[in-house]
Structure formats: structure tokens, C-alpha cells
Design a protein around this motif. Structure first.
Motif, short mmCIF file in Angstrom:
data_model
loop_
_atom_site.label_atom_id
_atom_site.label_comp_id
_atom_site.label_asym_id
_atom_site.label_seq_id
_atom_site.Cartn_x
_atom_site.Cartn_y
_atom_site.Cartn_z
N GLY A 157 0.81 -1.21 0.00
CA GLY A 157 0.00 0.00 0.00
C GLY A 157 0.84 1.26 0.00
N LYS A 158 1.96 1.23 0.72
CA LYS A 158 2.84 2.39 0.80
C LYS A 158 3.44 2.72 -0.56
CE LYS A 158 6.91 4.12 3.28
NZ LYS A 158 7.95 3.81 4.31
N GLN A 160 2.30 1.78 -3.59
CA GLN A 160 1.27 2.19 -4.55
C GLN A 160 0.78 3.61 -4.28
OE1 GLN A 160 -1.67 -0.54 -5.77
NE2 GLN A 160 -0.26 -2.25 -5.92
N ALA A 161 0.72 3.98 -3.01
CA ALA A 161 0.31 5.34 -2.67
C ALA A 161 1.36 6.35 -3.14
CB ALA A 161 0.11 5.47 -1.16
N ALA A 162 2.64 5.98 -3.02
CA ALA A 162 3.72 6.86 -3.46
C ALA A 162 3.70 7.03 -4.98
CB ALA A 162 5.06 6.31 -3.01
N ILE A 163 3.44 5.94 -5.70
CA ILE A 163 3.36 6.01 -7.16
C ILE A 163 2.21 6.92 -7.58
CG2 ILE A 163 2.94 4.70 -9.27
CD1 ILE A 163 5.68 4.17 -8.05
N ALA A 164 1.05 6.71 -6.97
CA ALA A 164 -0.12 7.52 -7.30
C ALA A 164 0.13 9.00 -7.00
CB ALA A 164 -1.34 7.01 -6.53
N ALA A 165 0.77 9.28 -5.87
CA ALA A 165 1.04 10.67 -5.49
C ALA A 165 1.95 11.36 -6.49
CB ALA A 165 1.65 10.71 -4.09
N SER A 166 2.93 10.62 -7.03
CA SER A 166 3.86 11.22 -7.98
C SER A 166 3.19 11.52 -9.32
CB SER A 166 5.07 10.30 -8.19
OG SER A 166 4.69 9.08 -8.78
N VAL A 191 -1.38 0.99 -11.05
CA VAL A 191 -1.58 2.30 -10.42
C VAL A 191 -1.76 3.38 -11.48
CG1 VAL A 191 -0.66 3.97 -8.78
CG2 VAL A 191 -0.13 1.55 -8.50
N ILE A 192 -0.95 3.30 -12.53
CA ILE A 192 -1.05 4.29 -13.61
C ILE A 192 -2.45 4.26 -14.23
CG2 ILE A 192 -0.12 5.00 -15.85
CD1 ILE A 192 2.54 3.67 -15.00
#
Length: 256
Positions: A157-158, A160-166, A191-192
Motif C-alpha cells: 500500500g505504501k 502504490q500510494a507513493a506512485i499515485a502521489a507522484s 496504479v497508472i
């Protein structure tokens, strides 16, 4: 002995390895992750050429006649010199899918995700001028994605959240196509897709695998070998391979 050699700075080339193995399942493959020297994006073109020659020599010694440069950064810097130096070998590189992305986009934007080295390369600039000269293009480096992929824990989760945030700064930019111009990046396609549900994602894995199948006749072996070698930490490499690959392979540490 392997007949197909694949190399990358790390585990990003696993995305290519999976696609190649699916296309030529009867062929043995030797994969080199040059993790002792990651990231390649920080290296000079001259260094990349020399290093690619060293790894190619290693793959030749292990019986490879088809070499896949599973790294955009190494491809833009070294594939020309490798083809000139080893005319008896077949080389397949990774090229950003600018042309198909430009053909797909109508009024929206193309988001090109790549390393800084690739983004600054003459090759990428030439591709954009030739195929996307009239399109609106966004260029973005995601160096932290490489670091996260190398750890192999792509589904947490950490992460995937970082990827989404970027990706959030581009969410409202009318992105119709996302070009993944680094082989580490396709690990994060789910995620993309969530961030850009309306966009088409251009992943280099399948085109590269199709080209390998075109150039390389499948060995037809009932017991093909897949050997994964790293110049870095073999313990971490084993853990990443277990998380990122859907099949088992022999894993070893090498010095080249």
C-alpha cells in the motif's frame, strides 16, 4: 548454455524477460542485472558503451547469439556501437513508443515517463520531432520508481500510494497516452491505470518480445534454462525475483 541474453541495470528488465519467455518458451535465457552499477541514468554515454560491451562479452561466453538491451538508457547510448562491434550478433533494444502514442492521441497530451538520461538523449528528441512534432508532450523523470521496483515490493500500500502521489500533478492535464520509457516503470501499470483511466499505456515489453521472436528461432527445448545473474547483492536479488517473476530460475552472483 543460453541462446538469448538480456541485460539491464537491475530488475527492470524482468518486464522484458517475462514477455520474451512467453514468446519463445523453448529458448534458454541468461539475464544480467548490473546492480553493482545502478542507476545507469547517472552514468555517462561513454561509460554505458564500455559497460555494455563488458556484459555483452559475458553473454557471448555463455552462448548467447541474440542480445536484448532491456534498458532505455543503455539502448540510446550503446546499441549503435554494439551492433558495429559485434556484427555477428542480433541486438534488440528498447525504444520509447512515441510513434504509436502520437497516432493514438487526438486532442490530449502524451506523458512520457523516463530517466533523465533518456529524456536528454538525442534519440528521444529525434523521435518526438519525427512523430509527435504537432502533439502536446509532457516529459517526466521518476527516479524513485526505480528504487521501489528494485526492492521488489511493488504491491504494498505504501509503494502504490507513493506512485499515485507522484502522478497526481498530471491527473488533470488531459493525458491520453502514457509512454513508459524505462523498463522499471511497467511494474506500476495498475496504479497508472487508476490515475489515468482514460489513457492508453504504452509498455515496451511486448514489442521487444515480438522483435526477439522475429529474429530468434525458438530452440524448441523441453527443458529451457533461465539463469538470473546479478553483480550486486544476491540475497536482495533473489527476494526481488521471487516477488516479480511468475516462474522459478537459477540465480547466481557474478563479477564482470
Amino acid at each position: 548454455m543460453a541462446s538469448i541474453g538480456i541485460f539491464d541495470s537491475g530488475v527492470g528488465g524482468f518486464t522484458i524477460l517475462k514477455a520474451v519467455h512467453a514468446k519463445v518458451p523453448g529458448s534458454s535465457i541468461a539475464y544480467v542485472a548490473d546492480q553493482a552499477n545502478i542507476p545507469y541514468a547517472a552514468k555517462s554515454a561513454d561509460w554505458l558503451i564500455k559497460r555494455s560491451q563488458v556484459i555483452t562479452d559475458y553473454l557471448i561466453q555463455n552462448g548467447c547469439s541474440t542480445i536484448v538491451i532491456a534498458c532505455n538508457t543503455a539502448t540510446v547510448s550503446a546499441i549503435g556501437s554494439l551492433r558495429a562491434r559485434y556484427p555477428h550478433l542480433q541486438f534488440v533494444g528498447v525504444e520509447p513508443a512515441i510513434k504509436p502514442a502520437a497516432l493514438h492521441v487526438t486532442s490530449g497530451k502524451i506523458l512520457i515517463l523516463a530517466t533523465q538520461h533518456t529524456l536528454q538523449s538525442r534519440r528521444l528528441k529525434a523521435l518526438c520531432q519525427r512523430h509527435a512534432g504537432q502533439k502536446s508532450v509532457i516529459f517526466q523523470d521518476m527516479p524513485e520508481w526505480v528504487t521501489m521496483a528494485e526492492k521488489g515490493d511493488i504491491n504494498s500500500g505504501k509503494v502504490q500510494a507513493a506512485i499515485a502521489a507522484s502522478l497526481l500533478p498530471f491527473k488533470d492535464k488531459n493525458v491520453q497516452a502514457v509512454v513508459l520509457a524505462c523498463t522499471h516503470y511497467p511494474f506500476f501499470k495498475p496504479v497508472i491505470r487508476r490515475v489515468f483511466p482514460q489513457a492508453v499505456i504504452f509498455d515496451p515489453s511486448l514489442p521487444v518480445a515480438n522483435q526477439v521472436k522475429k529474429l530468434h528461432q525458438d530452440d524448441g527445448s523441453n527443458h529451457p534454462q533461465i539463469i538470473l545473474a546479478t553483480t550486486g547483492n544476491v540475497v536482495g536479488f533473489k527476494a526481488a525475483a521471487a516477488n516479480l517473476l511468475p516462474f522459478h530460475a537459477k540465480i547466481q552472483s557474478i563479477v564482470v
